[in-house]
Design a protein around this motif. Structure first.
Motif, PDB file in Angstrom:
ATOM      1  N   VAL A 230       0.854  -1.194   0.000  1.00  0.00           N
ATOM      2  CA  VAL A 230       0.000   0.000   0.000  1.00  0.00           C
ATOM      3  C   VAL A 230       0.884   1.236   0.000  1.00  0.00           C
ATOM      4  O   VAL A 230       1.821   1.346   0.805  1.00  0.00           O
ATOM      5  N   ALA A 231       0.587   2.169  -0.887  1.00  0.00           N
ATOM      6  CA  ALA A 231       1.386   3.389  -1.007  1.00  0.00           C
ATOM      7  C   ALA A 231       1.203   4.284   0.209  1.00  0.00           C
ATOM      8  O   ALA A 231       0.134   4.371   0.795  1.00  0.00           O
ATOM      9  N   ARG A 232       2.290   4.944   0.576  1.00  0.00           N
ATOM     10  CA  ARG A 232       2.279   5.946   1.644  1.00  0.00           C
ATOM     11  C   ARG A 232       2.956   7.203   1.104  1.00  0.00           C
ATOM     12  O   ARG A 232       4.077   7.532   1.448  1.00  0.00           O
ATOM     13  N   GLY A 233       2.296   7.884   0.200  1.00  0.00           N
ATOM     14  CA  GLY A 233       2.929   9.022  -0.442  1.00  0.00           C
ATOM     15  C   GLY A 233       3.554   8.581  -1.753  1.00  0.00           C
ATOM     16  O   GLY A 233       3.420   7.444  -2.200  1.00  0.00           O
ATOM     17  N   ALA A 234       4.297   9.514  -2.381  1.00  0.00           N
ATOM     18  CA  ALA A 234       4.819   9.276  -3.725  1.00  0.00           C
ATOM     19  C   ALA A 234       5.919   8.238  -3.773  1.00  0.00           C
ATOM     20  O   ALA A 234       6.022   7.480  -4.735  1.00  0.00           O
ATOM     21  N   ASN A 235       6.741   8.161  -2.742  1.00  0.00           N
ATOM     22  CA  ASN A 235       7.950   7.334  -2.831  1.00  0.00           C
ATOM     23  C   ASN A 235       8.087   6.290  -1.740  1.00  0.00           C
ATOM     24  O   ASN A 235       9.174   5.760  -1.521  1.00  0.00           O
ATOM     25  N   SER A 236       7.013   5.980  -1.036  1.00  0.00           N
ATOM     26  CA  SER A 236       7.127   4.999   0.032  1.00  0.00           C
ATOM     27  C   SER A 236       5.889   4.109   0.058  1.00  0.00           C
ATOM     28  O   SER A 236       4.839   4.451  -0.490  1.00  0.00           O
ATOM     29  N   SER A 237       6.008   2.964   0.698  1.00  0.00           N
ATOM     30  CA  SER A 237       4.898   2.029   0.797  1.00  0.00           C
ATOM     31  C   SER A 237       5.118   1.124   1.997  1.00  0.00           C
ATOM     32  O   SER A 237       6.214   1.083   2.568  1.00  0.00           O
ATOM     33  N   VAL A 238       4.064   0.401   2.387  1.00  0.00           N
ATOM     34  CA  VAL A 238       4.165  -0.588   3.457  1.00  0.00           C
ATOM     35  C   VAL A 238       3.716  -1.928   2.892  1.00  0.00           C
ATOM     36  O   VAL A 238       2.980  -1.998   1.897  1.00  0.00           O
ATOM     37  N   THR A 239       4.162  -3.015   3.528  1.00  0.00           N
ATOM     38  CA  THR A 239       3.891  -4.358   3.015  1.00  0.00           C
ATOM     39  C   THR A 239       3.264  -5.240   4.083  1.00  0.00           C
ATOM     40  O   THR A 239       3.700  -5.239   5.235  1.00  0.00           O
ATOM     41  N   TYR A 240       2.254  -5.973   3.669  1.00  0.00           N
ATOM     42  CA  TYR A 240       1.625  -7.000   4.493  1.00  0.00           C
ATOM     43  C   TYR A 240       1.942  -8.360   3.871  1.00  0.00           C
ATOM     44  O   TYR A 240       1.917  -8.505   2.645  1.00  0.00           O
ATOM     45  N   LYS A 241       2.198  -9.356   4.704  1.00  0.00           N
ATOM     46  CA  LYS A 241       2.415 -10.708   4.212  1.00  0.00           C
ATOM     47  C   LYS A 241       1.296 -11.603   4.745  1.00  0.00           C
ATOM     48  O   LYS A 241       1.030 -11.630   5.945  1.00  0.00           O
ATOM     49  N   VAL A 242       0.631 -12.338   3.838  1.00  0.00           N
ATOM     50  CA  VAL A 242      -0.538 -13.146   4.194  1.00  0.00           C
ATOM     51  C   VAL A 242      -0.314 -14.585   3.766  1.00  0.00           C
ATOM     52  O   VAL A 242       0.149 -14.846   2.647  1.00  0.00           O
ATOM     53  N   THR A 243      -0.629 -15.524   4.655  1.00  0.00           N
ATOM     54  CA  THR A 243      -0.579 -16.945   4.314  1.00  0.00           C
ATOM     55  C   THR A 243      -1.913 -17.593   4.647  1.00  0.00           C
ATOM     56  O   THR A 243      -2.603 -17.181   5.583  1.00  0.00           O
ATOM     57  N   TYR A 244      -2.275 -18.606   3.870  1.00  0.00           N
ATOM     58  CA  TYR A 244      -3.476 -19.408   4.120  1.00  0.00           C
ATOM     59  C   TYR A 244      -3.021 -20.770   4.625  1.00  0.00           C
ATOM     60  O   TYR A 244      -2.342 -21.510   3.911  1.00  0.00           O
ATOM     61  N   ASP A 245      -3.382 -21.078   5.867  1.00  0.00           N
ATOM     62  CA  ASP A 245      -2.896 -22.279   6.528  1.00  0.00           C
ATOM     63  C   ASP A 245      -4.064 -23.186   6.882  1.00  0.00           C
ATOM     64  O   ASP A 245      -4.988 -22.771   7.599  1.00  0.00           O
ATOM     65  N   PRO A 246      -4.068 -24.441   6.382  1.00  0.00           N
ATOM     66  CA  PRO A 246      -5.186 -25.348   6.659  1.00  0.00           C
ATOM     67  C   PRO A 246      -5.272 -25.714   8.132  1.00  0.00           C
ATOM     68  O   PRO A 246      -4.251 -25.878   8.808  1.00  0.00           O
ATOM     69  N   LEU A 247      -6.500 -25.835   8.632  1.00  0.00           N
ATOM     70  CA  LEU A 247      -6.756 -26.256   9.997  1.00  0.00           C
ATOM     71  C   LEU A 247      -7.138 -27.736  10.020  1.00  0.00           C
ATOM     72  O   LEU A 247      -7.285 -28.368   8.960  1.00  0.00           O
ATOM     73  N   THR A 248      -7.300 -28.289  11.181  1.00  0.00           N
ATOM     74  CA  THR A 248      -7.588 -29.718  11.288  1.00  0.00           C
ATOM     75  C   THR A 248      -8.960 -30.059  10.721  1.00  0.00           C
ATOM     76  O   THR A 248      -9.152 -31.132  10.152  1.00  0.00           O
ATOM     77  N   GLU A 249      -9.926 -29.148  10.863  1.00  0.00           N
ATOM     78  CA  GLU A 249     -11.257 -29.394  10.312  1.00  0.00           C
ATOM     79  C   GLU A 249     -11.229 -29.195   8.800  1.00  0.00           C
ATOM     80  O   GLU A 249     -10.726 -28.191   8.293  1.00  0.00           O
ATOM     81  N   GLU A 250     -11.770 -30.149   8.070  1.00  0.00           N
ATOM     82  CA  GLU A 250     -11.746 -30.116   6.617  1.00  0.00           C
ATOM     83  C   GLU A 250     -12.349 -28.825   6.075  1.00  0.00           C
ATOM     84  O   GLU A 250     -13.420 -28.383   6.512  1.00  0.00           O
ATOM     85  N   CYS A 251     -11.651 -28.194   5.140  1.00  0.00           N
ATOM     86  CA  CYS A 251     -12.071 -26.969   4.450  1.00  0.00           C
ATOM     87  C   CYS A 251     -11.966 -25.708   5.305  1.00  0.00           C
ATOM     88  O   CYS A 251     -12.284 -24.618   4.837  1.00  0.00           O
ATOM     89  N   LYS A 252     -11.535 -25.817   6.547  1.00  0.00           N
ATOM     90  CA  LYS A 252     -11.339 -24.640   7.385  1.00  0.00           C
ATOM     91  C   LYS A 252      -9.898 -24.159   7.264  1.00  0.00           C
ATOM     92  O   LYS A 252      -8.960 -24.964   7.297  1.00  0.00           O
ATOM     93  N   VAL A 253      -9.736 -22.848   7.150  1.00  0.00           N
ATOM     94  CA  VAL A 253      -8.434 -22.243   6.881  1.00  0.00           C
ATOM     95  C   VAL A 253      -8.223 -21.042   7.779  1.00  0.00           C
ATOM     96  O   VAL A 253      -9.166 -20.310   8.085  1.00  0.00           O
ATOM     97  N   ALA A 254      -6.983 -20.837   8.204  1.00  0.00           N
ATOM     98  CA  ALA A 254      -6.608 -19.621   8.926  1.00  0.00           C
ATOM     99  C   ALA A 254      -5.893 -18.692   7.957  1.00  0.00           C
ATOM    100  O   ALA A 254      -4.874 -19.063   7.364  1.00  0.00           O
TER     101      ALA A 254
END
Length: 271
Positions: A230-254
């Motif tokens: 996501v931009a923060r002005g003309a020359n800077s930005s911030v970054t988010y890192k996202v992962t999808y991790d399966p849970l023990t219950e079928e089809c449930k994800v974190a």
């Protein structure tokens, strides 16, 4: 001395503007911003399966076999599928997501060939609290892979906040005995959020979906990762890192995010 004082007063508005920009960066609610970005990637994900199904396959589908159990209207003359939510049949799927309005899938009416093209249009469509508007275009040279492109898709929240985004993706389908069982996706979404900031969702680690989970109205990828910028002005930005991790219950994800300040956040804790 007078020149120095005059110079100070000339620079003062610029310095104050810089301070204001810095304050805006500091005061940004990262948790809220993450939620807004997660909403965009969910909106893109949730209807993708409907575009995976071929014209021929739609003739064989029962409404209760699709996420949200829509009514299925087939227009043979124009080779068009209209999915109407909520459907007239009772829907007993376990997934938590609600839809309203229509998805219109228009297939190419030309003589069948290895190269195919089709579109999916949002018509007064609602997913959860968000309304969506726009058309997504798909193109395929074979049964296994196809490309998706779209521009100027709009998301509007319940509080009237609007986000515009575009995207390009490569999808790969997997079949077992001619039945679609799973697919994976890589690509990018670019847009401008409700605060007027440019953002990018980069999916270089494939998002992997199983059809059996979609049929239960569970829309999140079983595995995969995304990088959000996501931009923060003309020359800077911030970054988010996202992962999808399966849970023990079928089809449930974190859906786990690491925020720009290093804190961790479970994005789908309400589901």
């Amino acid at each position: 001395m007078r020149k120095l004082i005059l110079g100070f007063f000339i620079l003062l508005p610029i310095l104050m503007s810089c301070e204001e920009d810095e304050d805006k960066m500091i005061q940004t609610d990262l948790t809220k911003e993450a939620g807004e970005l997660f909403s965009i990637t969910q909106d893109w994900n949730e209807s993708l399966y409907f575009a995976m199904i071929s014209w021929e396959q739609y003739h064989q589908f029962d409404t209760v076999g699709l996420p949200g159990c829509p009514d299925i209207l087939l227009d043979e003359k124009f080779k068009r599928v209209t999915l109407s939510f909520p459907g007239s049949s009772a829907c007993l799927q376990a997934g938590p997501y609600q839809r309203a309005g229509e998805l219109i899938i228009q297939f190419d009416t030309a003589v069948a060939s290895p190269r195919q093209k089709w579109t999916m249009e949002y018509n007064n469509y609602l997913f959860e609290e968000n309304s969506l508007q726009g058309i997504r275009t798909f193109r395929s040279d074979n049964q296994a892979t196809f490309v998706e492109n779209f521009t100027n898709v709009f998301e509007k929240t319940e509080t009237e906040l609007s986000t515009e985004f575009s995207g390009t993706f490569l999808h790969e389908r997997k079949y077992t005995n001619d039945s679609l069982t799973s697919f994976s996706s890589t690509g990018k979404i670019n847009g401008v959020n409700a605060a007027g900031r440019e953002f990018e969702i980069d999916i270089s680690t494939p998002l992997y979906h199983t059809i059996s989970c979609y049929e239960q109205n569970e829309i999140l990828p079983k595995t995969g990762a995304e990088n959000w910028k996501v931009a923060r002005g003309a020359n800077s930005s911030v970054t988010y890192k996202v992962t999808y991790d399966p849970l023990t219950e079928e089809c449930k994800v974190a859906a786990n995010a690491i925020l720009p300040d290093g804190k961790k956040l479970l994005l789908n804790q309400s589901n």
